[in-house]
Design an enzyme around this catalytic site. Structure first.
Site, PDB file in Angstrom:
ATOM      1  N   GLU A 108       0.809  -1.223   0.000  1.00  0.00           N
ATOM      2  CA  GLU A 108       0.000   0.000   0.000  1.00  0.00           C
ATOM      3  C   GLU A 108       0.839   1.269   0.000  1.00  0.00           C
ATOM      4  OE1 GLU A 108      -3.610   0.064   2.312  1.00  0.00           O
ATOM      5  OE2 GLU A 108      -3.452  -2.087   2.686  1.00  0.00           O
ATOM      6  N   TYR A 167      -2.671   4.989   7.256  1.00  0.00           N
ATOM      7  CA  TYR A 167      -1.940   3.734   7.466  1.00  0.00           C
ATOM      8  C   TYR A 167      -0.768   3.606   6.506  1.00  0.00           C
ATOM      9  CZ  TYR A 167      -0.759  -1.129   6.570  1.00  0.00           C
ATOM     10  OH  TYR A 167      -0.075  -2.294   6.328  1.00  0.00           O
ATOM     11  N   LYS A 178       3.359   3.571   7.184  1.00  0.00           N
ATOM     12  CA  LYS A 178       4.250   2.472   6.801  1.00  0.00           C
ATOM     13  C   LYS A 178       5.331   2.953   5.839  1.00  0.00           C
ATOM     14  CE  LYS A 178       4.259  -1.291   7.677  1.00  0.00           C
ATOM     15  NZ  LYS A 178       4.966  -2.048   8.752  1.00  0.00           N
TER      16      LYS A 178
END
Length: 361
Positions: A135, A165, A169
């Site tokens: 992602e 999110y 990351k």
């Protein structure tokens, strides 16, 4: 080897630990904060093994990390501890910044101090393996947007995260690479596609749909359900991660995918078909499918090119989507008590990640 695994009570972390204890002679130290998504029941098969140890530690706690490193003297770190649910990151991003960014920084610094104190031969063999997500790359062209062969994520794809999110990351990935470049800490990064399989906390699509279907509840599909994901069976991922930490090259990135691009609606319909076969009822499970407002900023397509894993580390997934999903559905049918206990009042599969807030409709 003695491997320190952070987030080892979580979905992927527990699969990694089970794989190591059951298939190698290595030892594991599981460092986990035990948040809502961490559950030691996922490790009951290996908990009594003399090569397994558990430490209830938050990776943001530097003093406790220093103690764990000094006590166990690991040869490698596999860093899986993370907040990982996109919808939760939209509702409450602070925890993602704290765990995924500050926690990774804290762990890197603890590992660096420990690594600097090692004898030269042990120091040379040490590895810090950071496990991340596809992602961070953003999304790819969708079949209804582009004709012909569609691109895949490679290890050279630029980062373009869409959610709190994935942004957190991406930040942690950059920190890990900076600690290699600046301090020489021997790091490796992996980016994986969507995992599924046993012991998956039921906030994610596949376990949520299985459990809602069995209880006669609606099966929510975001938007039109045409979002495409590459699905990776969690035990295939565990094998890949062990390959990387033991055979991967320092400074390299490895993309790990399942070679299974499926639209979300296809995934849900396949689950319904499997349940119609092995747990039939008067009506078809697909009749419970409902369409709901899409997630804000929802990426439309992810797909990973795992050629590097195949060519350099001789890894390919063993499960097809069909075999892995059938195993997964059967596991949830056989482990209903686990599902009930892990939710335990803290989460009852309610919708998260909308932009509505109290008093603002």
């Amino acid at each position: 080897m003695k491997i320190l695994v952070t987030g080892g009570a979580g979905f992927i972390g527990s699969a990694v630990i089970r794989h190591i204890i059951q298939n190698t002679q290595d030892s594991v130290v599981n460092v986990d904060k035990l948040t809502y998504a961490g559950n030691l029941e996922s490790l009951e098969q290996v908990a009594s093994n003399e090569r397994y140890a558990f430490e209830h530690v938050d990776i943001c706690n530097r003093a406790e990390l220093d103690r764990v490193f000094a006590k166990y003297q690991p040869n490698a770190v596999m860093h899986l501890a993370a907040e990982s649910h996109v919808d939760r990151s939209i509702t409450g991003p602070a925890a993602f910044i704290e765990t995924n960014i500050v926690g990774t920084y804290t762990l890197l610094e603890a590992a660096r101090e420990y690594w600097n104190g090692l004898d030269s031969d042990v120091k040379e063999a040490f590895r810090f393996h950071h496990i991340s997500t596809d992602e961070v790359y953003g999304d790819l062209p969708h079949p209804d947007e582009q004709e012909g062969e569609l691109p895949l994520f490679t290890e050279e794809t630029s980062y373009s995260p869409s959610s709190p999110y994935s942004a957190s990351k991406a930040s942690s990935d950059h920190l890990v690479r900076a600690w290699l470049r600046t301090y020489g800490l021997p790091t490796i990064v992996t980016n994986c596609s969507n995992n599924y399989g046993p012991y998956h906390f039921p906030e994610k699509l596949i376990p949520l749909v299985i459990l809602n279907a069995l209880e006669g509840k609606p099966l929510p599909i975001y938007g039109e359900g045409d979002q495409i994901r590459d699905w990776l069976y969690v035990e295939d991922h565990a094998r890949a991660l062990y390959k990387v930490v033991t055979e991967g090259k320092v400074g390299e990135t490895y993309n790990i995918g399942g070679h299974n691009e499926k639209q979300n609606i296809e995934v849900v319909e396949t689950i319904c078909s499997i349940l119609d076969e092995i747990r039939p009822k008067a009506t078809q499970y697909a009749e419970q499918i409902t369409y709901v407002t899409d997630r804000p900023g929802h990426d439309r397509r992810y797909a990973i090119d795992s050629t590097k894993m195949k060519n350099e580390l001789n890894w390919i997934p063993e499960e097809t989507f069909e075999t892995g999903l059938r195993k997964t559905v059967q596991w949830y049918l056989d482990n209903s008590q686990w599902c009930t206990r892990v939710q335990d009042g803290s989460y009852q599969r309610e919708r998260l990640g909308t932009l509505e807030v109290e008093g603002n409709q």
